[in-house]
Design a protein around this motif. Structure first.
Motif, PDB file in Angstrom:
ATOM      1  N   MET A 157      38.273  43.136  17.488  1.00  0.00           N
ATOM      2  CA  MET A 157      39.111  43.078  16.314  1.00  0.00           C
ATOM      3  C   MET A 157      38.798  44.283  15.441  1.00  0.00           C
ATOM      4  N   GLN A 158      39.746  44.648  14.690  1.00  0.00           N
ATOM      5  CA  GLN A 158      39.547  45.794  13.824  1.00  0.00           C
ATOM      6  C   GLN A 158      38.774  45.431  12.561  1.00  0.00           C
ATOM      7  N   LEU A 159      39.001  44.248  12.015  1.00  0.00           N
ATOM      8  CA  LEU A 159      38.370  43.865  10.757  1.00  0.00           C
ATOM      9  C   LEU A 159      37.371  42.723  10.975  1.00  0.00           C
ATOM     10  N   PRO A 160      36.227  42.767  10.290  1.00  0.00           N
ATOM     11  CA  PRO A 160      35.243  41.676  10.423  1.00  0.00           C
ATOM     12  C   PRO A 160      35.809  40.311  10.039  1.00  0.00           C
ATOM     13  N   ILE A 161      36.765  40.282   9.126  1.00  0.00           N
ATOM     14  CA  ILE A 161      37.364  39.007   8.723  1.00  0.00           C
ATOM     15  C   ILE A 161      38.030  38.310   9.917  1.00  0.00           C
ATOM     16  N   ASP A 162      38.557  39.081  10.854  1.00  0.00           N
ATOM     17  CA  ASP A 162      39.203  38.488  12.028  1.00  0.00           C
ATOM     18  C   ASP A 162      38.211  37.632  12.808  1.00  0.00           C
ATOM     19  N   ASP A 163      37.022  38.179  13.047  1.00  0.00           N
ATOM     20  CA  ASP A 163      35.991  37.429  13.763  1.00  0.00           C
ATOM     21  C   ASP A 163      35.598  36.177  12.986  1.00  0.00           C
ATOM     22  N   ARG A 164      35.487  36.297  11.683  1.00  0.00           N
ATOM     23  CA  ARG A 164      35.090  35.156  10.860  1.00  0.00           C
ATOM     24  C   ARG A 164      36.146  34.054  10.889  1.00  0.00           C
ATOM     25  N   ILE A 165      37.414  34.440  10.875  1.00  0.00           N
ATOM     26  CA  ILE A 165      38.500  33.456  10.962  1.00  0.00           C
ATOM     27  C   ILE A 165      38.435  32.737  12.304  1.00  0.00           C
ATOM     28  N   LEU A 166      38.299  33.503  13.374  1.00  0.00           N
ATOM     29  CA  LEU A 166      38.227  32.902  14.709  1.00  0.00           C
ATOM     30  C   LEU A 166      37.005  31.995  14.838  1.00  0.00           C
ATOM     31  N   GLU A 167      35.878  32.427  14.324  1.00  0.00           N
ATOM     32  CA  GLU A 167      34.662  31.614  14.378  1.00  0.00           C
ATOM     33  C   GLU A 167      34.834  30.312  13.602  1.00  0.00           C
ATOM     34  N   CYS A 168      35.484  30.380  12.456  1.00  0.00           N
ATOM     35  CA  CYS A 168      35.728  29.185  11.646  1.00  0.00           C
ATOM     36  C   CYS A 168      36.610  28.190  12.412  1.00  0.00           C
ATOM     37  N   LEU A 169      37.678  28.680  12.986  1.00  0.00           N
ATOM     38  CA  LEU A 169      38.572  27.814  13.751  1.00  0.00           C
ATOM     39  C   LEU A 169      37.872  27.244  14.975  1.00  0.00           C
ATOM     40  N   SER A 170      37.101  28.073  15.656  1.00  0.00           N
ATOM     41  CA  SER A 170      36.416  27.645  16.872  1.00  0.00           C
ATOM     42  C   SER A 170      35.338  26.612  16.579  1.00  0.00           C
ATOM     43  N   SER A 171      34.502  26.882  15.591  1.00  0.00           N
ATOM     44  CA  SER A 171      33.382  25.981  15.316  1.00  0.00           C
ATOM     45  C   SER A 171      33.846  24.626  14.786  1.00  0.00           C
ATOM     46  N   SER A 172      34.968  24.613  14.077  1.00  0.00           N
ATOM     47  CA  SER A 172      35.459  23.340  13.543  1.00  0.00           C
ATOM     48  C   SER A 172      36.157  22.521  14.621  1.00  0.00           C
ATOM     49  N   GLY A 173      36.819  23.217  15.542  1.00  0.00           N
ATOM     50  CA  GLY A 173      37.602  22.515  16.553  1.00  0.00           C
ATOM     51  C   GLY A 173      38.820  21.828  15.972  1.00  0.00           C
ATOM     52  N   LEU A 174      39.173  22.199  14.745  1.00  0.00           N
ATOM     53  CA  LEU A 174      40.268  21.543  14.040  1.00  0.00           C
ATOM     54  C   LEU A 174      41.434  22.492  13.786  1.00  0.00           C
ATOM     55  N   ILE A 175      42.551  21.917  13.427  1.00  0.00           N
ATOM     56  CA  ILE A 175      43.698  22.664  12.937  1.00  0.00           C
ATOM     57  C   ILE A 175      43.469  22.833  11.440  1.00  0.00           C
ATOM     58  N   LEU A 176      43.470  24.084  10.962  1.00  0.00           N
ATOM     59  CA  LEU A 176      43.126  24.363   9.572  1.00  0.00           C
ATOM     60  C   LEU A 176      44.210  25.163   8.863  1.00  0.00           C
ATOM     61  N   SER A 177      44.232  25.034   7.552  1.00  0.00           N
ATOM     62  CA  SER A 177      45.141  25.830   6.719  1.00  0.00           C
ATOM     63  C   SER A 177      44.431  27.104   6.272  1.00  0.00           C
ATOM     64  N   PRO A 178      45.192  28.122   5.866  1.00  0.00           N
ATOM     65  CA  PRO A 178      44.568  29.338   5.351  1.00  0.00           C
ATOM     66  C   PRO A 178      43.624  29.061   4.176  1.00  0.00           C
ATOM     67  N   SER A 179      43.967  28.117   3.325  1.00  0.00           N
ATOM     68  CA  SER A 179      43.110  27.789   2.183  1.00  0.00           C
ATOM     69  C   SER A 179      41.760  27.241   2.621  1.00  0.00           C
ATOM     70  N   VAL A 180      41.757  26.377   3.601  1.00  0.00           N
ATOM     71  CA  VAL A 180      40.508  25.794   4.099  1.00  0.00           C
ATOM     72  C   VAL A 180      39.658  26.867   4.774  1.00  0.00           C
ATOM     73  N   ILE A 181      40.296  27.707   5.568  1.00  0.00           N
ATOM     74  CA  ILE A 181      39.562  28.803   6.211  1.00  0.00           C
ATOM     75  C   ILE A 181      38.971  29.715   5.143  1.00  0.00           C
ATOM     76  N   ALA A 182      39.773  30.077   4.158  1.00  0.00           N
ATOM     77  CA  ALA A 182      39.343  31.011   3.115  1.00  0.00           C
ATOM     78  C   ALA A 182      38.114  30.510   2.373  1.00  0.00           C
ATOM     79  N   ILE A 183      38.109  29.256   2.010  1.00  0.00           N
ATOM     80  CA  ILE A 183      36.970  28.729   1.255  1.00  0.00           C
ATOM     81  C   ILE A 183      35.713  28.693   2.115  1.00  0.00           C
ATOM     82  N   ASN A 184      35.878  28.489   3.413  1.00  0.00           N
ATOM     83  CA  ASN A 184      34.726  28.419   4.315  1.00  0.00           C
ATOM     84  C   ASN A 184      34.163  29.781   4.701  1.00  0.00           C
ATOM     85  N   ILE A 185      34.962  30.831   4.578  1.00  0.00           N
ATOM     86  CA  ILE A 185      34.448  32.171   4.909  1.00  0.00           C
ATOM     87  C   ILE A 185      34.343  33.055   3.668  1.00  0.00           C
ATOM     88  N   ASP A 186      34.557  32.464   2.499  1.00  0.00           N
ATOM     89  CA  ASP A 186      34.411  33.152   1.217  1.00  0.00           C
ATOM     90  C   ASP A 186      35.327  34.381   1.096  1.00  0.00           C
TER      91      ASP A 186
END
Length: 76
Positions: A1-30
């Motif tokens: 990925m070009q931006l570190p945020i991309d990896d963080r978004i993918l990691e958040c989605l992967s580790s949760s195993g859930l369907i998430l909204s942008p707001s939930v992802i944002a709060i979890n990756i600051d």
């Protein structure tokens, strides 16, 4: 990925195993919801994330493979 945020978004989605909204992802990756939302559009276009329905996303098999190091994506 070009931006570190991309990896963080993918990691958040992967580790949760859930369907998430942008707001939930944002709060979890600051990060801001707007920033996450912009990157989700790119990640969806590339096939790493799937839009389940308006405002809800999950990681795809391709996204999981990227996180495992099975893919190397140097483009945006």
């Amino acid at each position: 990925m070009q931006l570190p945020i991309d990896d963080r978004i993918l990691e958040c989605l992967s580790s949760s195993g859930l369907i998430l909204s942008p707001s939930v992802i944002a709060i979890n990756i600051d990060k801001s919801r707007d920033e996450v939302n912009r990157r989700l559009t790119t990640l969806t276009d590339k096939g790493y994330v799937e839009r389940v329905k308006r405002g809800y996303y999950r990681i795809t098999e391709l996204g999981e493979r990227y996180l495992q190091g099975d893919l190397d994506d140097e483009s945006d």
